[in-house]
Scaffold this motif. Structure first.
Motif, short mmCIF file in Angstrom:
data_model
loop_
_atom_site.label_atom_id
_atom_site.label_comp_id
_atom_site.label_asym_id
_atom_site.label_seq_id
_atom_site.Cartn_x
_atom_site.Cartn_y
_atom_site.Cartn_z
N PHE A 1 2.22 1.77 -3.52
CA PHE A 1 1.18 2.20 -4.46
C PHE A 1 0.61 3.58 -4.09
CE2 PHE A 1 -3.23 1.71 -6.31
CZ PHE A 1 -2.81 1.69 -7.63
N GLY A 2 0.97 4.08 -2.90
CA GLY A 2 0.51 5.42 -2.53
C GLY A 2 -0.86 5.45 -1.88
N LEU A 3 -1.38 4.29 -1.49
CA LEU A 3 -2.69 4.26 -0.83
C LEU A 3 -2.58 4.80 0.58
CD1 LEU A 3 -4.11 0.88 -2.05
CD2 LEU A 3 -5.37 3.01 -2.05
N VAL B 1 -2.15 7.66 -5.19
CA VAL B 1 -2.58 6.58 -6.08
C VAL B 1 -2.59 7.06 -7.52
CG1 VAL B 1 -4.50 5.09 -6.67
CG2 VAL B 1 -3.94 5.49 -4.28
N ARG C 1 0.83 -1.22 0.00
CA ARG C 1 0.00 0.00 0.00
C ARG C 1 0.86 1.26 0.00
NH1 ARG C 1 -5.50 -0.45 1.47
NH2 ARG C 1 -5.44 1.66 2.32
#
Lengths: 346, 517
Positions: free
Chosen positions: B320-322, B342, B317
């Motif tokens: 992925f930039g979540l 994201v 996460r």
């Protein structure tokens, strides 16, 4: 893996069928029992009659319910539409009429309706964007965020009119409420144009998909890279803008801005229209046409009740009964329960 | 740590165990959640219930506490058959449960929380004094002396957890079930909780302890029961079960079959590509994953192995930039990547197949076609709308290449089977032509055929030059697909294995080792 679908073999009935049936029933009832209901007269190249009247009267609700549909599709709700209508009416009327008691007399627009209308619509859109920001950025629950403007907005409208009813004499403005365009009331044309524009924007561009995805599953939408905040702000802005337009029409109709009563309870009619039209309050799939049918159904009911000479007090009760019937018909579980009982009887 | 235990006498088996569950079976539509599972709990022991996701731990507990009705088998409490039909009945039988999320009201006082819903009344009025005394007595049993009139929220998580235990422990309680009680506690608080658990054990209570922290099991548990895929793997004395074997039993591999997938190993592409596509340095987030380094090269599959809760998803996460990292940097294609989001990640060619397909992947009411084109359309923005014909073309292409079984592209995706839904979400990302694809448990909950197809697809994508980060609980899969494996344990990256070292035995040893430098 088999190709058999999980649901029943029958293709499901589109939800829009039920409100259409209800509308047809109401109109059919009138056709049979209300004298002259379906007569349409042509006078001076203009159409008159009860049917035209219903569409004309339903104009503001239809406009508001178009915006409300988009908001509800994102799993939101906008309670402030009535207040925004009042603000828009007050701004436009105040700018056009320039009464000395209103603060709006400080802004001289030279009696130009166009400038007044643009200002009113701009303010409405900003109000909507404010709602959207509260919901999308600040994370306030939609019902609370828009409740604030629902209460405060009417106060703002009253401040703008100094608590008075601003009447105006402006032909262009009044045309919006009473004029005719191509034989139809101008309100009907406006609704038609707005409906076509919003339909094209949502169905021919990806906006509709984004709205439905954000409403259908906000978490998954975020994972897929959707800007759900921007989508939400956009739909609330559109909702505010359309409420403003409805406010202009409502003011033009009576050639006055009545901050206390303009658009009063219209949010309830609009939400009802959306629900009747088959858009779920939980968000996701939406139907603009359904909401239009819903708004027409509500207005047709009101007109019917009035033209039947039923005391006004009954209007709301009858409206409620019909709405319950339509909503129950849309609920799959109720339909199967109902069919089950009917089959056992016969 | 094992020394502590060997010194103590292991609870001698009494003639009738406190609790005996025999051949308990529970079937949910289509799945056997529990398949003839036996479970015995002795008085005066702490018994760890272990297993990966879907092993059947919570189902077993729910059957025991009357939340689920069992489909077969017997439950004997001190030798007598019992039929709990609700948690209240279970509680009356002396079976108390404290769930992971504490079901208390933070603003009320400790005393009120202990007696919530069963306040002693007299003439319609609550007897405050007896509530206070009762709460003090209940907490004294846990060797805890605090001001019970203060609001619960003013105390630490550990104390709150103990208040929950005090509330659950009726005077007549014989069995205490603790479901992941330590997941939100820090190290000191865990020690405090364990002291209380040992005290209760010495008082003759049987404690069922569910956790996924291996160290804690070896700290406090006397015996261990392992479940896997709804079946009993076995029950063991903690002192006699080495960590490595526990892990092997949990993930269902034997330590010896190390060479399972050696044949699949090919010369990896990372020697040819000089520059990693993604370069992670010291990326971390407090409470989620300790700072870690990782390079992912084009044409390479990097596996992520570790037990449930070891921080695999959390690491993905962050990449992925979540979630926002609170430390570290990332370079993408050699260029430093600023604050991640994201949308930026997707713009740079990232794709992320989430672990929880239903919650994080599907938009259930939208059609298969709309679900497939969603990420591509989001990447293009609303103005560059894909025409309906183009959408259908894309959807049909992936339906064909991924072998998605459907009658048409406009079917709502919720009507498809799990495997087909998963392929559709995979198609969603493949449609964006990603340079890096993160796959979090891509084969979970799908049938064997679809599983094999997805594994073949991963190999093909790698050959085509895609960088893939592959997370799976099934070591066999990780070993088969990955050229390099990042091993995580308790939210820390403990090792990176490559070449010869990528085998199940080596990975299990790495997970089991207490502290790897």
């Amino acid at each position: 893996m088999s190709k058999t679908p999980v649901t029943s073999s029958r293709a499901p009935v589109p939800r829009i069928v039920w409100p259409i049936i209800a509308l047809a029933l109401v109109l059919g009832f009138n056709l049979l029992f209300t004298h002259g209901f379906c007569q349409i007269e042509v006078r001076d190249g203009r159409l008159y009659g009860s049917l035209i009247d219903i569409i004309d009267r339903a104009g503001p609700v239809m406009l508001v319910s178009i915006g409300m549909t988009l908001v509800i599709a994102t799993a939101g709700i906008d309670l402030s539409v009535g207040a925004v209508m009042a603000i828009a009416g007050a701004v436009a009327a105040g700018l056009v009429a320039q009464p000395d008691y209103s603060v709006l007399s400080n802004f001289d627009v030279g009696g130009s309706f166009v400038i007044a209308a643009v200002a009113a619509l701009l303010i409405s859109a900003i109000a909507g964007a404010g709602n959207g920001t509260l919901v999308a950025i600040c994370g306030v629950q939609p019902i609370v965020a828009t409740l604030i403007l629902m209460v405060a907005g009417r106060g703002v409208a009253q401040l703008l009119t100094s608590g008075q009813i601003i009447t105006f004499e402006n032909e262009s403005f009044a045309y919006l409420g009473n004029g005719f365009l191509l034989a139809l009331p101008v309100t009907v044309s406006i609704v038609l144009v707005v409906f076509i524009i919003v339909s094209l924007l949502t169905r021919k561009t990806a906006l509709g998909l984004f709205v439905e995805a954000v409403g259908g599953n906000p978490v998954a939408s975020r994972h897929a890279g959707l800007r759900s905040g921007a989508v939400k702000i956009a739909v609330y802005t559109v909702c505010g803008l359309l409420a403003g337009l409805a406010g202009l029409i409502a003011a033009a109709d009576i050639k006055a801005a009545d901050a206390n009563n303009a658009g009063l309870y219209i949010e309830l009619d609009a939400i009802l229209a959306v629900v009747i039209g088959g858009t779920a309050l939980t968000g996701g799939r939406f139907s603009l046409a359904g909401s239009i049918i819903g708004a027409l159904l509500i207005q047709a009911l009101t007109t019917t009740i009035l033209s039947r000479g039923v005391p006004v007090e009954y209007t709301l009760v009858v409206k409620g009964a019909v709405v319950i019937a339509v909503c129950l018909l849309q609920a799959e579980r109720f339909r199967s329960m109902f069919l089950h009982v009917v089959r056992r009887r016969t | 740590m094992a020394d502590q235990l060997t010194g103590q006498p292991v609870a001698h088996p009494p003639p009738t165990p406190l609790l005996e569950m025999r051949s308990v079976t529970k079937t949910f539509p289509g799945v056997a959640a529990l398949d003839r599972v036996d479970f015995t709990l002795r008085a005066g022991e702490i018994h760890a219930l272990m297993g990966e996701n879907g092993a059947g731990k919570s189902t077993l507990i729910k059957v025991l506490t009357g939340i689920h009705a069992r489909d077969g088998g017997d439950i004997l409490l001190a030798g007598k058959p019992v039929e709990p039909h609700s948690t209240i009945q279970a509680q009356k039988l002396g079976i108390s449960t404290v769930y992971q999320e504490i079901n208390l009201i933070p603003e009320l006082s400790v005393a009120e929380n202990v007696f919530l819903g069963r306040q002693p009344m007299k003439l319609g009025a609550i007897r405050w004094r007896s509530i206070r005394r009762g709460a003090e007595a209940a907490l004294a049993r846990l060797d805890l002396s605090i001001d019970v009139t203060r609001p619960l929220i003013s105390y630490s998580m550990a104390i709150q957890q103990m208040v929950a235990i005090a509330r659950a422990l009726d005077v007549s309680a014989r069995i205490l079930i603790l479901d992941e009680p330590t997941s939100s506690l820090d190290e000191n608080e865990v020690t405090q909780l364990f002291r209380v658990m040992r005290r209760l054990k010495d008082g003759g209570l049987g404690i069922v302890f569910i956790t996924h922290f291996i160290d804690q099991v070896y700290d406090v548990a006397d015996r261990i029961t392992v479940l896997r895929n709804g079946r009993l793997v076995g029950a063991y004395e903690t002192a006699e079960l080495p960590r490595i074997e526990l892990i092997a039993k949990m993930i269902g591999r034997s330590v010896s079959d190390e060479s399972a997938a050696e044949a699949h190993r090919e010369t990896e592409a990372d020697s040819t590509a000089k520059q990693p596509f993604v370069q992670v340095r010291g990326l971390g987030r407090r409470g989620a994953i300790a700072p870690f380094d990782l390079d992912i090269f084009p044409g390479e599959v990097v596996g992520m192995a570790g037990l449930l809760g070891s921080g695999r998803t959390e690491a993905a996460r962050l990449i992925f930039g979540l979630d926002r990292a609170d430390a570290g940097t990332m370079r993408i294609g050699g260029e430093p990547a600023k604050r991640t989001s994201v949308r930026r990640a997707i713009a740079r060619g990232f794709g992320f197949l989430p672990e929880d397909r239903g919650r994080q992947g599907l938009v259930p009411d939208l059609s298969l076609r709309e679900n497939i084109i969603l990420a591509l359309q989001a990447k293009r923005g609303w103005l560059r709308t894909l025409s309906r014909a183009r959408q259908t073309e894309i959807a049909e292409r992936f339906i064909k290449t991924l072998n998605i079984d459907t009658t048409d592209t406009d079917k709502p995706i919720r009507l498809l089977s799990g495997g087909n839904q998963q392929k559709a979400i995979l198609a969603r990302w493949l449609a964006t032509e990603p340079a890096l694809l993160i796959l979090d448990e891509p084969t979970r909950g799908i049938d064997v055929g679809a599983k094999a197809e997805i594994q073949r697809l991963i190999a093909r994508l790698r050959r085509d030059g895609m960088a893939i980060l592959f997370i799976s609980s099934e070591l066999e899969e990780v070993v088969q697909s990955s050229g390099r494996v990042m091993v995580l344990r308790d939210r820390v990256k403990v090792a990176e294995l490559c070449g010869e070292d990528v085998n199940e035995g080596r990975i299990m040893h790495t997970i089991a080792e207490a502290h790897v430098a």
